[in-house]
Motif scaffolding. Sequence first.
Motif, PDB file in Angstrom:
ATOM      1  N   ARG A 242      98.086  34.641  -8.786  1.00  0.00           N
ATOM      2  CA  ARG A 242      99.051  33.998  -9.559  1.00  0.00           C
ATOM      3  C   ARG A 242      98.974  32.452  -9.504  1.00  0.00           C
ATOM      4  NH1 ARG A 242     103.729  35.456 -12.386  1.00  0.00           N
ATOM      5  NH2 ARG A 242     103.628  37.414 -11.503  1.00  0.00           N
TER       6      ARG A 242
ATOM      7  N   ASP B  49      95.672  31.311 -11.256  1.00  0.00           N
ATOM      8  CA  ASP B  49      95.598  31.734 -12.620  1.00  0.00           C
ATOM      9  C   ASP B  49      96.542  30.384 -13.141  1.00  0.00           C
ATOM     10  OD1 ASP B  49      94.081  34.144 -12.508  1.00  0.00           O
ATOM     11  OD2 ASP B  49      96.038  35.280 -12.390  1.00  0.00           O
TER      12      ASP B  49
ATOM     13  N   ARG C  14      93.631  40.586  -6.590  1.00  0.00           N
ATOM     14  CA  ARG C  14      94.838  41.006  -6.715  1.00  0.00           C
ATOM     15  C   ARG C  14      95.810  39.981  -6.515  1.00  0.00           C
ATOM     16  NH1 ARG C  14      92.203  45.172  -4.054  1.00  0.00           N
ATOM     17  NH2 ARG C  14      92.436  47.155  -5.044  1.00  0.00           N
TER      18      ARG C  14
ATOM     19  N   SER D  42      90.233  37.891 -11.774  1.00  0.00           N
ATOM     20  CA  SER D  42      91.730  38.129 -11.338  1.00  0.00           C
ATOM     21  C   SER D  42      92.176  39.441 -12.082  1.00  0.00           C
ATOM     22  CB  SER D  42      92.364  36.958 -12.073  1.00  0.00           C
ATOM     23  OG  SER D  42      94.018  37.161 -12.254  1.00  0.00           O
ATOM     24  N   ARG D  43      92.870  40.087 -11.106  1.00  0.00           N
ATOM     25  CA  ARG D  43      93.454  41.316 -11.484  1.00  0.00           C
ATOM     26  C   ARG D  43      94.750  41.302 -12.631  1.00  0.00           C
ATOM     27  NH1 ARG D  43      92.109  45.857  -8.307  1.00  0.00           N
ATOM     28  NH2 ARG D  43      90.250  45.109  -7.288  1.00  0.00           N
ATOM     29  N   ARG D  44      95.211  40.234 -12.763  1.00  0.00           N
ATOM     30  CA  ARG D  44      96.258  39.639 -13.344  1.00  0.00           C
ATOM     31  C   ARG D  44      95.765  39.276 -14.709  1.00  0.00           C
ATOM     32  NH1 ARG D  44      99.559  34.845 -13.745  1.00  0.00           N
ATOM     33  NH2 ARG D  44     101.371  35.377 -14.614  1.00  0.00           N
ATOM     34  N   SER D  45      94.943  38.204 -14.831  1.00  0.00           N
ATOM     35  CA  SER D  45      94.562  37.722 -16.286  1.00  0.00           C
ATOM     36  C   SER D  45      93.300  37.873 -16.644  1.00  0.00           C
ATOM     37  CB  SER D  45      94.508  36.188 -15.843  1.00  0.00           C
ATOM     38  OG  SER D  45      93.537  35.610 -15.005  1.00  0.00           O
TER      39      SER D  45
END
Length: 378
Positions: free
Chosen positions: A288, A291, A285, A20-23
């Motif tokens: 959400r 995650d 990308r 995950s690019r976010r987490s």
Amino acid sequence: MTVQTCPACSRGNLRHYPRSRRSGRRNFRCTSCGLVGWSDRDEVAPVETVGLDTISVEQREAWFQLKRDGVTTAAWDEVLDELGSRLGGFETARSSPPQPPSSASRTVSQPATSAPLTGVEEGAPATVSQPATSAPLTGVEEGAPATVSKPATSAPLTGVEEGAPATVSKPRIYDIGAGDGGFLAHARERGFEVGGNELLEAAIEIARSKFDIELDLGDLSALGLPAENDAVTLWCVIAHVPEPAELLAECRDLLKPGGVLFLQTPFRCAVDSAALGALSASRGRTSRWVDRRVAAHHWILHTRRSMTEALERAGFVDVRITPKARYSLQAAPYLASLGLGGRKGEVVSRGVDRLLDKGLAPRIVLDAYARRPMETSS
């Protein structure tokens, strides 16, 4: 340490998704049983007790207040009805939700605080924008009827099951991760003897003050409890522990021969499969939803097949798995965890709650029932 074998079926057929690019987290899917989980196993929080200096009574009580009115009570009654039926036809009269003791009863002495909650637990509602792609389900697909594993005998699973104990006059139920004790108080009102454990000292205090229920503090592995229970229950617990197979074995050891296990756990539904497809297509990308669903507080999502295999490997028989559209929390905190907060989140959450009340939502949890086999003389 990266997970090498599936925690449900113990096979090594794992597909790892992009990080995950976010987490920064990475997930896997077992191509044999369909279970999805967090790949970086060493980051899963260990099981340990939590003192009042970490989570206060007021913080935990504020969390319990986020439950959706009527949803938990209806689920409790459904489960207690089924447990009573499986325990040789034990019947209890339905009662009103348990009420806290009168003002003369014990109260919690800690002062009120405005400390915020940390994290949002599984079971709350959420909405997702249209996913980029859709990934097919492996094993048994979403929308199929509940499945029943092959029982220990050839007798059909209608009415009282073959091999189940005779009718129990007042069965004992033990709730693992009992929270504020509300479920146990409800079970007690319906004629069960009750017990349970918790890792949070705050929950122990709340159960004592609200319902006069004494819970055991600590993990099952440290408590050394005897096999004296007719039923053991786990409400969204199995996905939180780092060694779920060990917990299922401990549950089996808590039961009398012929005793019944019930557990609820997050279900890898069609929305999850679509979100995992979007995660792959976007190379991490679009993450959400994934995650939120696979995180430190619940690191695995079961399928019917994976849950059945996990229970059978732990020595249970007569396994029945049913997906449920059960959302125990209000929509607002769950939407906030997905980045939709403030006034806009409040407006959307009211609409989501109305849809949930009408049953118009994905089935995001599994109900699982299983039985410890009766002992046979050699």
